[in-house]
Design an enzyme around this catalytic site. Structure first.
Site, PDB file in Angstrom:
ATOM      1  N   ASP A  51       0.849  -1.205   0.000  1.00 13.96           N
ATOM      2  CA  ASP A  51       0.000   0.000   0.000  1.00 13.96           C
ATOM      3  C   ASP A  51       0.879   1.246   0.000  1.00 13.96           C
ATOM      4  O   ASP A  51       2.047   1.191   0.417  1.00 13.96           O
ATOM      5  CB  ASP A  51      -0.883   0.035   1.251  1.00 13.96           C
ATOM      6  CG  ASP A  51      -1.862  -1.128   1.294  1.00 13.96           C
ATOM      7  OD1 ASP A  51      -2.159  -1.696   0.232  1.00 13.96           O
ATOM      8  OD2 ASP A  51      -2.304  -1.455   2.413  1.00 13.96           O
TER       9      ASP A  51
HETATM   10  N1  URA Z   1      -1.151  -5.863   4.027  1.00 13.74           N
HETATM   11  C1  URA Z   1      -1.669  -4.613   4.022  1.00 13.74           C
HETATM   12  O1  URA Z   1      -2.704  -4.365   4.601  1.00 13.74           O
HETATM   13  N2  URA Z   1      -1.002  -3.655   3.350  1.00 13.74           N
HETATM   14  C2  URA Z   1       0.171  -3.874   2.704  1.00 13.74           C
HETATM   15  O2  URA Z   1       0.743  -2.950   2.131  1.00 13.74           O
HETATM   16  C3  URA Z   1       0.693  -5.177   2.735  1.00 13.74           C
HETATM   17  C4  URA Z   1       0.015  -6.158   3.407  1.00 13.74           C
END
Ligand code: URA
Length: 234
Positions: A106
């Site tokens: 993310d």
């Molecule tokens: N899980 C999440 O919620 N976000 C990420 O970036 C990676 C794994």
């Protein structure tokens, strides 16, 4: 493979220019000049342009230490992407358009991102049929309860997800921070796992994918080539 396609694929030149080189007599195959664009090249043939060997560009495999605010996408109109930090002039033209992230993070998550031009290797990293461990350092808004740990370790159910997560491993650093290893890559998985325990992730950092550990010497958005051991550990 046709000679004109072989040249285009392995030099990054447009097919039209590859055809021109052939017609100009600048291409040889096994030391004989070839002027037919449709000539068939075999896997072991030596193809040369003006006497220099043309060979398959080798794939790229990198790790990057992604910073906050960077997106794992090829293009984004609002935010910088992981590819903006890469010096593309150093990449063989035939490979540039094949750069891809093997397992996205993310925008607000930091840490280990794998970047490659090898689609098959990417599939090995991200395939839902493999159980490659991804280790995260997680900070939470609230203390992690004993019940939450048991649920996560057993395989927690997520909202709008027909199947529960695979069992995950968790070890606490403090009441509201832990190391978590998961074995799949559902959308926003870590955040949703803790949301399902009525908690909220406030900081997320990926430290490792299988035995590929983020190089702690890498500054934010810096990257380095993977070693042969790292490439083959999957
Ligand atoms: N899980 C999440 O919620 N976000 C990420 O970036 C990676 C794994």
């Amino acid at each position: 493979m046709r000679l004109d396609r072989f040249i285009a694929n392995n030099t990054g030149l447009p097919r039209k220019e590859a055809c021109l080189l052939i017609k100009q007599g600048r291409i040889s195959c096994n030391n004989a000049v070839i002027q037919q664009t449709a000539f068939k090249v075999g896997a072991d043939d030596l193809v040369e342009l003006d006497g220099d060997t043309i060979k398959d560009p080798t794939h790229l495999y990198w790790m990057m230490n992604k910073a906050q605010g960077i997106v794992c996408a090829n293009h984004d109109s609002e935010h910088p992407t992981v590819f903006d930090s890469i010096d593309k002039t150093a990449i063989h033209p035939a490979l540039r358009q094949n750069l891809q992230v093997a397992g996205r993070l993310d925008k607000d998550t930091t840490g280990l991102v794998l970047i490659t031009t090898d689609g098959q290797w990417n599939h090995t990293v991200t395939s839902p049929h493999k159980t490659i461990g991804k280790r995260y350092r997680v900070e939470l808004a609230e203390s992690i309860t004993e019940e939450a740990i048991l649920q996560i370790e057993a395989g927690i159910a997520l909202r709008n997800e027909p199947q529960a997560c695979k069992p995950a491993q968790i070890s606490l650093f403090s009441p509201n921070s832990c190391l978590l290893t998961i074995h799949e890559g559902k959308y926003h998985q870590v955040k949703r796992m803790f949301a399902a325990t009525n908690n909220r992730v406030v900081k997320l950092h990926r430290e490792a994918i299988a035995n590929i550990k983020l190089d702690t010497g890498l500054k934010p958005n810096a990257y380095r080539a993977l070693t042969q051991d790292e490439i083959h550990c999957l």
